[in-house]
Design a protein around this motif. Structure first.
Motif, short mmCIF file in Angstrom:
data_model
loop_
_atom_site.label_atom_id
_atom_site.label_comp_id
_atom_site.label_asym_id
_atom_site.label_seq_id
_atom_site.Cartn_x
_atom_site.Cartn_y
_atom_site.Cartn_z
N ARG A 89 0.82 -1.22 0.00
CA ARG A 89 0.00 0.00 0.00
C ARG A 89 0.85 1.27 0.00
O ARG A 89 0.55 2.23 -0.72
N ALA A 90 1.91 1.27 0.79
CA ALA A 90 2.76 2.47 0.89
C ALA A 90 3.38 2.81 -0.46
O ALA A 90 3.49 3.98 -0.83
N SER A 91 3.79 1.79 -1.21
CA SER A 91 4.42 2.06 -2.50
C SER A 91 3.41 2.57 -3.52
O SER A 91 3.73 3.40 -4.38
N LEU A 92 2.17 2.11 -3.42
CA LEU A 92 1.13 2.61 -4.31
C LEU A 92 0.80 4.08 -4.00
O LEU A 92 0.61 4.89 -4.92
N ILE A 93 0.73 4.39 -2.73
CA ILE A 93 0.47 5.77 -2.33
C ILE A 93 1.57 6.69 -2.86
O ILE A 93 1.31 7.79 -3.38
N ALA A 94 2.82 6.23 -2.77
CA ALA A 94 3.94 7.02 -3.27
C ALA A 94 3.84 7.22 -4.79
O ALA A 94 4.10 8.30 -5.31
N ASP A 95 3.46 6.16 -5.50
CA ASP A 95 3.26 6.27 -6.95
C ASP A 95 2.22 7.31 -7.30
O ASP A 95 2.41 8.17 -8.16
N LEU A 96 1.07 7.23 -6.63
CA LEU A 96 -0.04 8.13 -6.92
C LEU A 96 0.29 9.58 -6.55
O LEU A 96 -0.05 10.51 -7.28
N ASP A 97 0.97 9.76 -5.45
CA ASP A 97 1.34 11.11 -5.04
C ASP A 97 2.34 11.72 -6.01
O ASP A 97 2.32 12.93 -6.27
N ALA A 98 3.22 10.89 -6.56
CA ALA A 98 4.22 11.39 -7.50
C ALA A 98 3.63 11.67 -8.88
O ALA A 98 3.91 12.69 -9.51
N ALA A 99 2.77 10.77 -9.35
CA ALA A 99 2.24 10.89 -10.72
C ALA A 99 1.02 11.79 -10.81
O ALA A 99 0.78 12.41 -11.85
N LYS A 100 0.22 11.85 -9.75
CA LYS A 100 -1.03 12.62 -9.75
C LYS A 100 -1.86 12.30 -11.00
O LYS A 100 -2.21 13.17 -11.80
N PRO A 101 -2.20 11.04 -11.19
CA PRO A 101 -2.90 10.63 -12.41
C PRO A 101 -4.37 11.01 -12.43
O PRO A 101 -5.00 11.16 -11.37
N SER A 102 -4.89 11.16 -13.62
CA SER A 102 -6.33 11.31 -13.77
C SER A 102 -7.00 9.94 -13.77
O SER A 102 -8.15 9.79 -13.36
N HIS A 103 -6.26 8.91 -14.23
CA HIS A 103 -6.78 7.54 -14.30
C HIS A 103 -5.65 6.56 -14.04
O HIS A 103 -4.49 6.85 -14.32
N VAL A 104 -6.01 5.38 -13.55
CA VAL A 104 -5.06 4.29 -13.38
C VAL A 104 -5.50 3.12 -14.24
O VAL A 104 -6.69 2.76 -14.27
N LEU A 105 -4.55 2.54 -14.96
CA LEU A 105 -4.80 1.35 -15.76
C LEU A 105 -4.04 0.19 -15.11
O LEU A 105 -2.82 0.23 -15.02
#
Length: 340
Positions: A89-105
């Protein structure tokens, strides 16, 4: 990346904006020819606000994950490949915070190597990736109001009395999975049921995926042309060259829920191999065997079914029937390449 307990987790992401094109680009599809779709730069989020169009993709080293990057590149849409492990979970949160995506595939997960029989002897690993990992990603994204397109499977059904072979009656999105022959399918059916509770998730039921890359070992056509013997059963299948661009458009439209992500209709193993012989190799031959004979050389039974694609067809009327799509996107391009 995964780290030992008690140490800092450092996650790297790779942001890619319009990298060099790959061989998939020469193939036509309805969305790439529509500038209004390909050049969109902003999209409404699930909460109604607008954000710059930017995709975060999981499954970079996988077949579908790689193709998604190629398609986004061809449409001039920026994207990032996530490097976090889905169950972390922590690594996913870091990914999302860094990328700030509109969508995830999400095209990550375990299918097994060389096939799903691997999952029968690696059940914990399969659960960790296909159930825990997928749910964790959906949950983290929900907290941030981000939509997830999850590339799942339609191999959770098998023909029965209400859906007989050749009847033309396919399983619909609301039908309860009835195939429990393989542990892989069990995990996929389990996580699909749980994901129904996440309003930010679009579940795409992919089946027996096929692409124009006839050298890719994951390609259903490549598989059956290399088998010593094949069964001959009509099945719903997914032509990736046509349907993956549609998945991008589904994300832009924020379409959620379960979708049978196959071309309309069914095609049998023999019908595909006849096309292969006609377009690719006139000297190709093959042998059939029965399901009973097949069972002697595999560990887990395989799913055979027809999915009702009417919901997807209604949303995308240009979607071709399976046999027409095979010719247009797979066999005709390869025939021209061979002739050249």
């Amino acid at each position: 990346m995964r780290s030992p307990v008690g140490r800092t987790i450092i996650v790297q992401t790779t942001t890619i904006i319009f990298p060099q094109p790959s061989p998939l680009h020469h193939l036509p599809h309805p969305l790439r020819s529509n500038p209004s779709l390909a050049m969109a730069t902003q999209t409404p989020t699930l909460n109604g606000t607008h954000t710059p169009l930017h995709f975060l993709i999981y499954g970079r080293t996988g077949w579908i994950g790689g193709l998604l990057g190629t398609i986004l590149t061809s449409q001039s849409i920026s994207f990032t490949y996530g490097h976090g492990r889905l169950e972390d979970r922590a690594s996913l949160i870091a990914d999302l915070d860094a990328a700030k995506p509109s969508h995830v595939l999400n095209a990550a997960g375990v299918t097994g190597r060389p096939n799903v029989d691997w999952c029968e002897t690696h059940k914990v690993e399969t659960i960790r990736a296909n159930v825990i990992g997928t749910l964790t990603l959906a949950d983290v994204c929900r907290e941030r109001g981000v939509m997830v397109v999850n590339f799942a499977t339609g191999c959770i059904f098998e023909y029965d009395r209400e859906h007989e072979v050749g009847s033309g009656v396919g399983f619909r999105e609301e039908d309860v999975p009835n195939f429990v022959g393989s542990f892989y399918s069990k995990t996929k059916a389990m996580v699909e049921d749980l994901l129904k509770n996440y309003e930010n998730v679009c579940t795409l039921r992919v089946r027996m995926p096929i692409s124009s890359d006839l050298l890719n070992p994951r390609n259903f056509i490549t598989k059956i042309t290399r088998y010593e013997k094949v069964v001959n059963i009509p099945n719903s299948m997914t032509i990736l060259d046509e349907l993956l661009p549609i998945s991008i458009e589904m994300a832009k439209r924020n379409l959620t829920g379960i979708w049978n992500f196959t071309n309309p209709g069914v095609v049998s193993h023999n019908e595909i191999l006849e096309m292969y012989k006609q377009y690719i190799d006139p000297n190709f031959t093959w042998k059939n065997f029965t399901l009973e004979e097949q069972a002697k050389v595999i560990v887990a039974p395989r799913s055979n079914n027809e999915l009702d694609a009417s919901k997807l067809k209604k949303e995308f009327p240009e979607l071709l029937p399976i046999k027409e799509s095979l010719i247009k996107y797979v066999f005709e391009p390869n025939k021209k390449t061979t002739a050249a």
